[in-house]
Design a protein around this motif. Structure first.
Motif, PDB file in Angstrom:
ATOM      1  N   UNK A   1       0.832  -1.201   0.000  1.00  0.00           N
ATOM      2  CA  UNK A   1       0.000   0.000   0.000  1.00  0.00           C
ATOM      3  C   UNK A   1       0.870   1.257   0.000  1.00  0.00           C
ATOM      4  N   UNK A   2       1.959   1.216   0.747  1.00  0.00           N
ATOM      5  CA  UNK A   2       2.850   2.369   0.827  1.00  0.00           C
ATOM      6  C   UNK A   2       3.489   2.645  -0.530  1.00  0.00           C
ATOM      7  N   UNK A   3       3.845   1.595  -1.260  1.00  0.00           N
ATOM      8  CA  UNK A   3       4.425   1.762  -2.595  1.00  0.00           C
ATOM      9  C   UNK A   3       3.421   2.453  -3.511  1.00  0.00           C
ATOM     10  N   UNK A   4       2.191   1.984  -3.485  1.00  0.00           N
ATOM     11  CA  UNK A   4       1.144   2.580  -4.314  1.00  0.00           C
ATOM     12  C   UNK A   4       0.866   4.018  -3.895  1.00  0.00           C
ATOM     13  N   UNK A   5       0.788   4.236  -2.591  1.00  0.00           N
ATOM     14  CA  UNK A   5       0.502   5.567  -2.055  1.00  0.00           C
ATOM     15  C   UNK A   5       1.634   6.537  -2.398  1.00  0.00           C
ATOM     16  N   UNK A   6       2.869   6.081  -2.298  1.00  0.00           N
ATOM     17  CA  UNK A   6       3.997   6.965  -2.599  1.00  0.00           C
ATOM     18  C   UNK A   6       4.051   7.319  -4.083  1.00  0.00           C
ATOM     19  N   UNK A   7       3.650   6.399  -4.949  1.00  0.00           N
ATOM     20  CA  UNK A   7       3.583   6.711  -6.386  1.00  0.00           C
ATOM     21  C   UNK A   7       2.567   7.821  -6.634  1.00  0.00           C
ATOM     22  N   UNK A   8       1.413   7.711  -5.996  1.00  0.00           N
ATOM     23  CA  UNK A   8       0.371   8.734  -6.145  1.00  0.00           C
ATOM     24  C   UNK A   8       0.855  10.081  -5.597  1.00  0.00           C
ATOM     25  N   UNK A   9       1.551  10.050  -4.474  1.00  0.00           N
ATOM     26  CA  UNK A   9       2.071  11.290  -3.886  1.00  0.00           C
ATOM     27  C   UNK A   9       3.108  11.922  -4.810  1.00  0.00           C
ATOM     28  N   UNK A  10       3.942  11.105  -5.430  1.00  0.00           N
ATOM     29  CA  UNK A  10       4.950  11.614  -6.356  1.00  0.00           C
ATOM     30  C   UNK A  10       4.275  12.240  -7.578  1.00  0.00           C
ATOM     31  N   UNK A  11       3.235  11.596  -8.083  1.00  0.00           N
ATOM     32  CA  UNK A  11       2.488  12.154  -9.215  1.00  0.00           C
ATOM     33  C   UNK A  11       1.872  13.495  -8.844  1.00  0.00           C
ATOM     34  N   UNK A  12       1.288  13.571  -7.650  1.00  0.00           N
ATOM     35  CA  UNK A  12       0.694  14.815  -7.177  1.00  0.00           C
ATOM     36  C   UNK A  12       1.752  15.912  -7.078  1.00  0.00           C
ATOM     37  N   UNK A  13       2.901  15.572  -6.532  1.00  0.00           N
ATOM     38  CA  UNK A  13       3.983  16.549  -6.390  1.00  0.00           C
ATOM     39  C   UNK A  13       4.440  17.048  -7.752  1.00  0.00           C
ATOM     40  N   UNK A  14       4.533  16.151  -8.715  1.00  0.00           N
ATOM     41  CA  UNK A  14       4.994  16.524 -10.045  1.00  0.00           C
ATOM     42  C   UNK A  14       3.951  17.346 -10.783  1.00  0.00           C
ATOM     43  N   UNK A  15       2.718  16.881 -10.785  1.00  0.00           N
ATOM     44  CA  UNK A  15       1.663  17.553 -11.536  1.00  0.00           C
ATOM     45  C   UNK A  15       1.307  18.922 -10.977  1.00  0.00           C
ATOM     46  N   UNK A  16       1.311  19.051  -9.664  1.00  0.00           N
ATOM     47  CA  UNK A  16       0.881  20.298  -9.027  1.00  0.00           C
ATOM     48  C   UNK A  16       2.044  21.175  -8.588  1.00  0.00           C
ATOM     49  N   UNK A  17       3.249  20.708  -8.789  1.00  0.00           N
ATOM     50  CA  UNK A  17       4.447  21.436  -8.395  1.00  0.00           C
ATOM     51  C   UNK A  17       4.367  21.837  -6.913  1.00  0.00           C
ATOM     52  N   UNK A  18       4.167  20.835  -6.076  1.00  0.00           N
ATOM     53  CA  UNK A  18       4.088  21.039  -4.631  1.00  0.00           C
ATOM     54  C   UNK A  18       5.020  20.058  -3.935  1.00  0.00           C
ATOM     55  N   UNK A  19       5.313  20.349  -2.683  1.00  0.00           N
ATOM     56  CA  UNK A  19       6.106  19.429  -1.882  1.00  0.00           C
ATOM     57  C   UNK A  19       5.156  18.492  -1.147  1.00  0.00           C
ATOM     58  N   UNK A  20       5.441  17.210  -1.234  1.00  0.00           N
ATOM     59  CA  UNK A  20       4.583  16.214  -0.609  1.00  0.00           C
ATOM     60  C   UNK A  20       5.431  15.347   0.308  1.00  0.00           C
TER      61      UNK A  20
END
Length: 176
Positions: free
Chosen positions: A23-42
């Protein structure tokens, strides 16, 4: 990949760790996508009964948290969605949806009752609520009939006008 709902069962420590890692692997991928797409720190902080997981790294998460707390409280909470407020809005939306469905349901019941009365059901068997509903429905039906009559007359008038114009062109004299 299809998602499966996990059944509520007792898992061993190894199974829990394996599941958490997945779950953490999947969650971290989503967080990385969010950080990249929205240009935010996650940063992700997960508290378990035995351990705490920080993603992507402890120094990085600490830096994000320190930066967050460096802002004034008013600015931090300005766009913060609180769980209670979110759920209150959801409840209000659901209640409004229920009201609309109940209203449509009542309209359908009155339509059915109207049809039964037309077919010969005794009107003296109805209660006050049903009579009020039928009164509203009768008024609505009457308004619809009047509107349809008006449209029909307007349509007939336009046909008559076009026929008169066509006959005037044919013989050159107005038709009376």
């Amino acid at each position: 990949m299809a998602r499966r709902k996990l059944k509520n069962k007792n898992l061993s420590k190894d199974e829990k760790k394996k599941l958490l890692f997945k779950k953490m692997t999947s969650f971290s991928k989503k967080a990385q996508e969010l950080a990249t797409l929205c240009d935010v720190q996650v940063g992700i902080i997960i508290f378990g009964s035995e351990e705490m997981i920080l993603w992507p790294s402890e120094p990085h998460v600490k830096q994000i948290v320190e930066r967050y707390f460096s802002f004034p409280e008013l600015e931090r909470t300005n766009k913060l969605v609180r769980n209670v407020e979110y759920h209150e809005k959801m409840v209000e939306d659901q209640e409004e949806s229920i009201r609309k469905i109940e209203q449509k349901n009542e309209e359908k019941k009155m339509e059915l009752l109207f049809n039964e009365v037309v077919k010969g059901k005794n009107i003296y068997e109805l209660d006050v609520g049903e009579l009020r509903g039928l009164t509203k429905l009768f008024a609505l039906k009457k308004a619809q009939v009047e509107e349809r009559k008006k449209q029909f007359h307007e349509h007939n008038q336009s046909i008559e006008d076009s026929d008169n114009n066509a006959q005037e062109k044919d013989d050159g004299h107005p038709k009376i």
